[in-house]
Design a protein around this motif. Structure first.
Motif, mmCIF file in Angstrom:
data_model
loop_
_atom_site.group_PDB
_atom_site.id
_atom_site.type_symbol
_atom_site.label_atom_id
_atom_site.label_comp_id
_atom_site.label_asym_id
_atom_site.label_seq_id
_atom_site.Cartn_x
_atom_site.Cartn_y
_atom_site.Cartn_z
ATOM 1 N N PRO A 46 0.796 -1.221 0.000
ATOM 2 C CA PRO A 46 0.000 0.000 0.000
ATOM 3 C C PRO A 46 0.832 1.276 0.000
ATOM 4 C CG PRO A 46 0.075 -0.842 2.209
ATOM 5 C CD PRO A 46 0.830 -1.814 1.330
ATOM 6 N N GLU A 47 2.140 1.219 0.275
ATOM 7 C CA GLU A 47 2.957 2.408 0.109
ATOM 8 C C GLU A 47 3.045 2.696 -1.391
ATOM 9 O OE1 GLU A 47 4.185 -0.423 1.434
ATOM 10 O OE2 GLU A 47 4.247 0.004 3.565
ATOM 11 N N SER A 48 3.519 3.886 -1.721
ATOM 12 C CA SER A 48 3.672 4.218 -3.134
ATOM 13 C C SER A 48 5.024 3.737 -3.627
ATOM 14 C CB SER A 48 3.538 5.724 -3.341
ATOM 15 O OG SER A 48 2.243 6.149 -2.981
ATOM 16 N N ASN A 49 5.008 3.014 -4.714
ATOM 17 C CA ASN A 49 6.214 2.492 -5.350
ATOM 18 C C ASN A 49 6.363 3.218 -6.685
ATOM 19 O OD1 ASN A 49 8.445 0.867 -5.861
ATOM 20 N ND2 ASN A 49 7.218 -0.767 -6.752
ATOM 21 N N ILE A 50 7.439 4.014 -6.812
ATOM 22 C CA ILE A 50 7.686 4.766 -8.033
ATOM 23 C C ILE A 50 8.665 3.973 -8.893
ATOM 24 C CG2 ILE A 50 8.617 6.902 -8.997
ATOM 25 C CD1 ILE A 50 7.832 8.253 -6.369
ATOM 26 N N ILE A 51 8.257 3.674 -10.118
ATOM 27 C CA ILE A 51 9.113 2.940 -11.038
ATOM 28 C C ILE A 51 9.547 3.907 -12.138
ATOM 29 C CG2 ILE A 51 9.295 1.025 -12.660
ATOM 30 C CD1 ILE A 51 6.632 0.879 -10.053
ATOM 31 N N LEU A 52 10.868 4.008 -12.333
ATOM 32 C CA LEU A 52 11.420 4.886 -13.356
ATOM 33 C C LEU A 52 11.551 4.146 -14.679
ATOM 34 C CD1 LEU A 52 14.270 6.621 -11.309
ATOM 35 C CD2 LEU A 52 11.868 7.282 -11.528
ATOM 36 N N VAL A 53 11.759 4.882 -15.751
ATOM 37 C CA VAL A 53 11.907 4.252 -17.066
ATOM 38 C C VAL A 53 13.135 3.350 -17.109
ATOM 39 C CG1 VAL A 53 10.634 6.020 -18.339
ATOM 40 C CG2 VAL A 53 13.085 6.290 -18.002
ATOM 41 N N SER A 54 14.107 3.585 -16.243
ATOM 42 C CA SER A 54 15.309 2.750 -16.178
ATOM 43 C C SER A 54 15.049 1.409 -15.494
ATOM 44 C CB SER A 54 16.407 3.483 -15.416
ATOM 45 O OG SER A 54 16.048 3.632 -14.048
ATOM 46 N N GLY A 55 13.887 1.281 -14.827
ATOM 47 C CA GLY A 55 13.560 0.073 -14.083
ATOM 48 C C GLY A 55 13.824 0.209 -12.594
ATOM 49 N N LYS A 56 14.588 1.226 -12.203
ATOM 50 C CA LYS A 56 14.852 1.460 -10.782
ATOM 51 C C LYS A 56 13.549 1.874 -10.107
ATOM 52 C CE LYS A 56 18.059 3.620 -7.725
ATOM 53 N NZ LYS A 56 19.472 3.590 -7.526
ATOM 54 N N HIS A 57 13.397 1.509 -8.832
ATOM 55 C CA HIS A 57 12.161 1.883 -8.139
ATOM 56 C C HIS A 57 12.466 2.414 -6.740
ATOM 57 C CE1 HIS A 57 11.814 -1.543 -5.317
ATOM 58 N NE2 HIS A 57 12.562 -2.133 -6.222
ATOM 59 N N TYR A 58 11.539 3.214 -6.239
ATOM 60 C CA TYR A 58 11.641 3.817 -4.912
ATOM 61 C C TYR A 58 10.303 3.646 -4.200
ATOM 62 C CZ TYR A 58 15.655 6.188 -6.965
ATOM 63 O OH TYR A 58 16.853 6.455 -7.586
ATOM 64 N N VAL A 59 10.348 3.217 -2.949
ATOM 65 C CA VAL A 59 9.151 3.131 -2.125
ATOM 66 C C VAL A 59 9.134 4.374 -1.239
ATOM 67 C CG1 VAL A 59 7.897 1.785 -0.405
ATOM 68 C CG2 VAL A 59 9.221 0.615 -2.173
ATOM 69 N N VAL A 60 8.029 5.112 -1.287
ATOM 70 C CA VAL A 60 7.949 6.390 -0.586
ATOM 71 C C VAL A 60 6.678 6.482 0.257
ATOM 72 C CG1 VAL A 60 9.321 7.586 -2.338
ATOM 73 C CG2 VAL A 60 6.835 7.550 -2.544
ATOM 74 N N GLU B 109 -0.630 12.612 -3.857
ATOM 75 C CA GLU B 109 0.382 13.608 -3.502
ATOM 76 C C GLU B 109 1.481 13.671 -4.563
ATOM 77 O OE1 GLU B 109 1.024 13.916 1.199
ATOM 78 O OE2 GLU B 109 0.993 11.843 0.455
ATOM 79 N N ILE B 110 1.905 12.519 -5.041
ATOM 80 C CA ILE B 110 2.952 12.473 -6.065
ATOM 81 C C ILE B 110 2.457 13.144 -7.344
ATOM 82 C CG2 ILE B 110 4.334 10.950 -7.530
ATOM 83 C CD1 ILE B 110 4.234 8.944 -5.087
ATOM 84 N N ILE B 111 1.242 12.818 -7.755
ATOM 85 C CA ILE B 111 0.665 13.436 -8.953
ATOM 86 C C ILE B 111 0.603 14.944 -8.796
ATOM 87 C CG2 ILE B 111 -1.475 13.689 -10.292
ATOM 88 C CD1 ILE B 111 -1.916 10.645 -9.756
ATOM 89 N N ASN B 112 0.142 15.416 -7.647
ATOM 90 C CA ASN B 112 0.052 16.857 -7.417
ATOM 91 C C ASN B 112 1.419 17.528 -7.456
ATOM 92 O OD1 ASN B 112 -2.738 16.973 -7.231
ATOM 93 N ND2 ASN B 112 -2.734 16.586 -5.038
ATOM 94 N N ARG B 113 2.438 16.886 -6.924
ATOM 95 C CA ARG B 113 3.786 17.461 -6.952
ATOM 96 C C ARG B 113 4.327 17.534 -8.379
ATOM 97 N NH1 ARG B 113 6.640 15.293 -1.364
ATOM 98 N NH2 ARG B 113 4.890 15.935 -0.060
ATOM 99 N N VAL B 114 4.027 16.526 -9.179
ATOM 100 C CA VAL B 114 4.451 16.547 -10.580
ATOM 101 C C VAL B 114 3.733 17.673 -11.322
ATOM 102 C CG1 VAL B 114 4.431 15.269 -12.766
ATOM 103 C CG2 VAL B 114 5.113 14.119 -10.640
#
Length: 67
Positions: free
Chosen positions: A26-40, A46-51
């Motif tokens: 349920p945390e947000s997992n951000i996946i980049l085009v490189s395949g790297k990911h970050y759990v935040v 919130e992420i959409i609004n910041r973008v």
């Protein structure tokens, strides 16, 4: 670049132009085009609004430069 928070409360910035997708696990997992990911801590909304805010600042700056 947007500021986000890892689960251990460490803040970092990420190039939002490189985001491929965001999942809730349920945390947000951000996946980049490189395949790297970050759990935040931030929610998907919130992420959409910041973008959106980041892109609006870039657009506003570009508009001022036209004058």
């Amino acid at each position: 670049m947007i500021r986000l928070t890892r689960l251990n409360d460490e803040e970092f910035v990420i190039n939002c132009g490189q985001i491929e997708r965001v999942e809730s696990i349920p945390e947000s997992n951000i996946i980049l085009v490189s395949g790297k990911h970050y759990v935040v801590k931030e929610s998907i909304d919130e992420i959409i609004n910041r973008v959106i805010e980041y892109n609006a600042r870039i657009y506003a700056c570009a508009q001022r430069m036209k004058v």
